[in-house]
Design an enzyme around this catalytic site. Structure first.
Site, PDB file in Angstrom:
ATOM      1  N   CYS A 189      13.624  10.727   7.212  1.00 50.46           N
ATOM      2  CA  CYS A 189      13.443  10.286   8.604  1.00 50.46           C
ATOM      3  C   CYS A 189      14.739  10.357   9.391  1.00 50.46           C
ATOM      4  CB  CYS A 189      12.908   8.862   8.626  1.00 50.46           C
ATOM      5  SG  CYS A 189      13.985   7.688   7.793  1.00 50.46           S
ATOM      6  N   THR A 246       0.315   6.940  13.036  1.00 49.58           N
ATOM      7  CA  THR A 246      -0.193   5.850  12.187  1.00 49.58           C
ATOM      8  C   THR A 246       0.284   4.500  12.727  1.00 49.58           C
ATOM      9  OG1 THR A 246      -0.094   7.340  10.299  1.00 49.58           O
ATOM     10  CG2 THR A 246      -0.354   5.026   9.801  1.00 49.58           C
ATOM     11  N   ALA A 247       1.516   4.460  13.207  1.00 50.86           N
ATOM     12  CA  ALA A 247       2.049   3.204  13.757  1.00 50.86           C
ATOM     13  C   ALA A 247       1.194   2.723  14.925  1.00 50.86           C
ATOM     14  CB  ALA A 247       3.490   3.409  14.217  1.00 50.86           C
ATOM     15  N   GLY A 278       6.573   4.994   8.409  1.00 56.32           N
ATOM     16  CA  GLY A 278       5.740   6.185   8.423  1.00 56.32           C
ATOM     17  C   GLY A 278       5.780   6.851   9.781  1.00 56.32           C
ATOM     18  N   SER A 279       4.676   7.495  10.124  1.00 58.28           N
ATOM     19  CA  SER A 279       4.684   8.337  11.329  1.00 58.28           C
ATOM     20  C   SER A 279       4.247   7.554  12.570  1.00 58.28           C
ATOM     21  CB  SER A 279       3.753   9.527  11.103  1.00 58.28           C
ATOM     22  OG  SER A 279       2.431   9.047  10.966  1.00 58.28           O
ATOM     23  N   LYS A 313       0.877  -1.176   0.000  1.00 60.72           N
ATOM     24  CA  LYS A 313       0.000   0.000   0.000  1.00 60.72           C
ATOM     25  C   LYS A 313       0.913   1.224   0.000  1.00 60.72           C
ATOM     26  CE  LYS A 313      -2.034   3.039   1.856  1.00 60.72           C
ATOM     27  NZ  LYS A 313      -1.792   4.423   1.400  1.00 60.72           N
ATOM     28  N   GLU A 317       9.319  15.975  15.480  1.00 59.72           N
ATOM     29  CA  GLU A 317       9.799  15.876  14.102  1.00 59.72           C
ATOM     30  C   GLU A 317       9.024  16.855  13.205  1.00 59.72           C
ATOM     31  OE1 GLU A 317       8.595  12.403  11.767  1.00 59.72           O
ATOM     32  OE2 GLU A 317      10.701  12.118  11.266  1.00 59.72           O
ATOM     33  N   GLU A 365       9.128   1.247  11.183  1.00 61.01           N
ATOM     34  CA  GLU A 365      10.239   2.191  10.963  1.00 61.01           C
ATOM     35  C   GLU A 365       9.632   3.587  10.972  1.00 61.01           C
ATOM     36  OE1 GLU A 365      12.225   1.031   7.377  1.00 61.01           O
ATOM     37  OE2 GLU A 365      12.923  -0.837   8.232  1.00 61.01           O
TER      38      GLU A 365
HETATM   39  P1  NAD Z   1       2.047   8.462   7.500  1.00 59.83           P
HETATM   40  O1  NAD Z   1       2.132   7.671   8.751  1.00 59.83           O
HETATM   41  O2  NAD Z   1       1.052   9.567   7.435  1.00 59.83           O
HETATM   42  O3  NAD Z   1       1.691   7.515   6.262  1.00 59.83           O
HETATM   43  C1  NAD Z   1       2.494   6.424   5.907  1.00 59.83           C
HETATM   44  C2  NAD Z   1       1.641   5.391   5.209  1.00 59.83           C
HETATM   45  O4  NAD Z   1       0.668   4.897   6.128  1.00 59.83           O
HETATM   46  C3  NAD Z   1       0.876   5.912   3.997  1.00 59.83           C
HETATM   47  O5  NAD Z   1       0.899   4.929   2.985  1.00 59.83           O
HETATM   48  C4  NAD Z   1      -0.526   6.063   4.536  1.00 59.83           C
HETATM   49  O6  NAD Z   1      -1.528   5.953   3.557  1.00 59.83           O
HETATM   50  C5  NAD Z   1      -0.596   4.883   5.489  1.00 59.83           C
HETATM   51  N1  NAD Z   1      -1.643   4.967   6.509  1.00 59.83           N
HETATM   52  C6  NAD Z   1      -2.225   6.069   7.025  1.00 59.83           C
HETATM   53  N2  NAD Z   1      -3.158   5.714   7.943  1.00 59.83           N
HETATM   54  C7  NAD Z   1      -3.156   4.368   8.002  1.00 59.83           C
HETATM   55  C8  NAD Z   1      -3.872   3.409   8.769  1.00 59.83           C
HETATM   56  N3  NAD Z   1      -4.790   3.762   9.662  1.00 59.83           N
HETATM   57  N4  NAD Z   1      -3.599   2.106   8.577  1.00 59.83           N
HETATM   58  C9  NAD Z   1      -2.669   1.716   7.695  1.00 59.83           C
HETATM   59  N5  NAD Z   1      -1.952   2.572   6.943  1.00 59.83           N
HETATM   60  C10 NAD Z   1      -2.194   3.883   7.092  1.00 59.83           C
HETATM   61  O7  NAD Z   1       3.519   8.979   7.205  1.00 59.83           O
HETATM   62  P2  NAD Z   1       3.998   9.929   6.030  1.00 59.83           P
HETATM   63  O8  NAD Z   1       3.582  11.312   6.359  1.00 59.83           O
HETATM   64  O9  NAD Z   1       3.596   9.339   4.730  1.00 59.83           O
HETATM   65  O10 NAD Z   1       5.570   9.775   6.166  1.00 59.83           O
HETATM   66  C11 NAD Z   1       6.341  10.581   6.981  1.00 59.83           C
HETATM   67  C12 NAD Z   1       6.755   9.823   8.217  1.00 59.83           C
HETATM   68  O11 NAD Z   1       7.447   8.636   7.855  1.00 59.83           O
HETATM   69  C13 NAD Z   1       7.730  10.624   9.065  1.00 59.83           C
HETATM   70  O12 NAD Z   1       7.399  10.500  10.433  1.00 59.83           O
HETATM   71  C14 NAD Z   1       9.064   9.946   8.785  1.00 59.83           C
HETATM   72  O13 NAD Z   1      10.018  10.098   9.786  1.00 59.83           O
HETATM   73  C15 NAD Z   1       8.653   8.529   8.625  1.00 59.83           C
HETATM   74  N6  NAD Z   1       9.680   7.774   7.891  1.00 59.83           N
HETATM   75  C16 NAD Z   1      10.423   6.854   8.561  1.00 59.83           C
HETATM   76  C17 NAD Z   1      11.422   6.150   7.905  1.00 59.83           C
HETATM   77  C18 NAD Z   1      12.252   5.110   8.617  1.00 59.83           C
HETATM   78  O14 NAD Z   1      12.822   4.276   7.942  1.00 59.83           O
HETATM   79  N7  NAD Z   1      12.347   5.123   9.930  1.00 59.83           N
HETATM   80  C19 NAD Z   1      11.659   6.395   6.556  1.00 59.83           C
HETATM   81  C20 NAD Z   1      10.900   7.355   5.902  1.00 59.83           C
HETATM   82  C21 NAD Z   1       9.903   8.034   6.582  1.00 59.83           C
END
Ligand code: NAD
Length: 487
Positions: free
Chosen positions: A289, A238-239, A234-235, A181, A384, A256
């Site tokens: 990130c 969301t995690a 991601g963030s 996704k 962040e 991550e």
């Molecule tokens: P986000 O959490 O908003 O979204 C990430 C993904 O999660 C997207 O595909 C989104 O559609 C999906 N998502 C959203 N709600 C969801 C749910 N309820 N269930 C399942 N999936 C869902 O993050 P973002 O704004 O796209 O990315 C930025 C974040 O990612 C920052 O916090 C950044 O630090 C982090 N990041 C971490 C790493 C790492 O390797 N540690 C790498 C890149 C980015």
């Protein structure tokens, strides 16, 4: 080409899902917009829980045959995917830049070659997994790395194809099937990858791509009882949602997440190197990130460091990410720009001073910003931003450096710049971080573990750690007795 096909920067991209080896539309769509000029690139399938369930069903149906495919044959197909990525490297690079605004030159020279390397590396590494058997009182202990089943992989927009393939490659090499996704702000290269994988001979259903909003289809994927692994980048908020959604089935998670990493500059450092590394944190308009967004400088060199930093950062070229001379492109989305601006405004209201930047450049970009006079417990130091915003604080000695560096809820990375090896060892040992760079940044071997501590993540991927996650490890203990042949 079908009636659905979009043309993005001259490249044909199918905006539909890829499920069970077929393109599948949804009743609804969402508009994908380029951060470069705000232009609509096309309408993308807006997935619903029904398509999410269909993708998991396709992954489940394809699993037994792919799991039974010899590892060497799986590896051969992954290498063929890497060949396809290399063949279409230029197309992937321009589509990714158009879709997420990161530099074209980085996509050409760094990111897309790494995408191909992800497949080659994990294909080859999967062939090294067999361990020697252990023996206990004549009994053999044989460890096998069994594929786990369908995996759901959810990725962000800042490095879409690189982060997706960093998960897809080990998951497939291990014999799993995948539902990807991608982020709704950068959905296009995932669709191109589906084409490339099919051309490379990956059987139908082994890789599925579902497009759409996480808030609408995320739960259908992460709470599905047939999903055996979830890997998310991601963030933090969301995690948390994903962890709660996965909890009823105890589906193993790899998370991550974000960071607020420090860059420590000691008085014994090569200051030019320190400045180079600090300015590098504006890469991808700060949407990284791992970015070391908190610069901590020893008091005695802070003034000189700042002087050189301002000169170097002042030479950065901000503009169109397709131009070779550009160093900093646009921010992914106007909403993200507002978010960045909000952080900076609140920091300035709380007493911070913008040494450089502190404002938007236009409706798409934020100026590279350095804020001083920030309190350790302030929002700008603790949260962040995910934009080109760095803070600068000073420290008196090593103890204070470590205390400041370690005092956030994150633990993704840390960068040290010092000329003293013993200091580097001491400080490294005292920091909480998944990766520590000493006199360098961003370089990393795919064999090494990658991930974050505290709120920066759960688990590690990379090398054998990826296979630890994507496999069900099994120990088979065989007795020396009981055989019909008495052997
Ligand atoms: P986000 O959490 O908003 O979204 C990430 C993904 O999660 C997207 O595909 C989104 O559609 C999906 N998502 C959203 N709600 C969801 C749910 N309820 N269930 C399942 N999936 C869902 O993050 P973002 O704004 O796209 O990315 C930025 C974040 O990612 C920052 O916090 C950044 O630090 C982090 N990041 C971490 C790493 C790492 O390797 N540690 C790498 C890149 C980015």
């Amino acid at each position: 080409m079908t009636e659905h096909t979009l043309t993005v920067a001259g490249v044909a991209v199918d905006p539909r899902h890829w499920i069970g080896g077929e393109r599948v539309a949804s009743a609804g769509t969402f508009t994908d917009v380029s951060p470069i000029d705000g232009r609509a690139l096309g309408e993308i399938a807006r997935g619903t829980p029904a398509e999410a369930a269909a993708a998991v069903a396709a992954a489940k149906a394809a699993f037994p045959a792919w799991a039974a495919t010899p590892r060497a044959e799986r590896a051969r197909i992954l290498h063929a995917i890497a060949d396809g990525v290399e063949k279409r490297l230029e197309e992937l690079a321009i589509v990714e830049t158009t879709d997420n605004g990161a530099l074209l030159r980085s996509h050409r020279r760094g990111v897309m070659p790494r995408v191909a390397h992800n497949f080659r590396f994990f294909a080859d590494w999967s062939l090294t997994l067999d361990h020697e058997d252990f023996e206990t009182r004549g009994h053999t202990n044989h460890v096998s790395w069994d594929p786990a089943g369908p995996c759901v992989l959810i990725t962000p927009w800042n490095a879409p194809l690189m982060l997706a393939t960093w998960k897809i490659a080990p998951a497939l090499a291990a014999g799993n099937t995948v539902v990807l996704k991608p982020a709704e702000w950068s959905p296009l290269t995932a669709s191109l990858l589906a084409d490339i994988a099919a051309e490379a001979g990956l059987p139908a259903g082994v890789l599925n791509v579902v497009q759409g909003y996480g808030s609408e289809i995320g739960d259908a994927l992460t709470s599905h009882p047939d999903v055996r692994r979830i890997s998310f980048t991601g963030s933090v908020p969301t995690a948390r949602r994903i962890a709660a959604s996965a909890a009823p089935h105890l589906t193993p998670l790899s998370l991550e997440l974000g960071g607020k990493s420090p860059l420590l500059v000691f008085a014994d450092a090569d200051l030019d190197l320190a400045v180079d590394l600090a300015v590098e944190q504006y890469d991808n308009a700060g949407q990284v990130c791992l970015a070391a967004t908190r610069i901590l400088v020893e008091e005695t060199v802070a003034e000189e460091f700042t002087r050189r930093f301002v000169a170097k950062a002042g030479a950065l070229v901000q503009g169109d990410p397709r131009e070779e001379a550009t160093d900093i492109g646009p921010t992914i989305h106007p909403r993200q720009l507002d978010r960045i601006d909000g952080f900076v405004r609140r920091a300035v209201e709380a007493g911070a001073r913008a040494v450089i930047g502190g404002h938007r450049v236009d409706e798409r970009s934020y100026a590279p910003t350095l804020l001083t006079e920030v309190a350790q417990d302030s929002e700008i130091v603790q949260e962040e931003v995910f934009g080109p915003v760095l803070t600068l604080q000073t420290f008196a000695d090593e103890d204070e450096a470590v205390r400041l560096a370690d005092d956030t809820r994150f633990g993704l990375a840390a960068t040290l710049v010092t000329g003293d090896r013993e200091r580097a060892d001491r400080v490294t040992g005292r920091l909480t971080a998944g990766t520590v760079w000493v006199n360098c940044f961003f370089v990393r071997d795919l064999k090494a573990p990658f991930g974050g501590s505290r709120h920066s993540g759960v688990g590690r991927e990379g090398g054998t750690w990826s296979f630890d996650f994507y496999c069900d490890l099994k120990n088979t203990v065989t007795a020396p007795k009981g055989w019909n042949d008495h052997g």
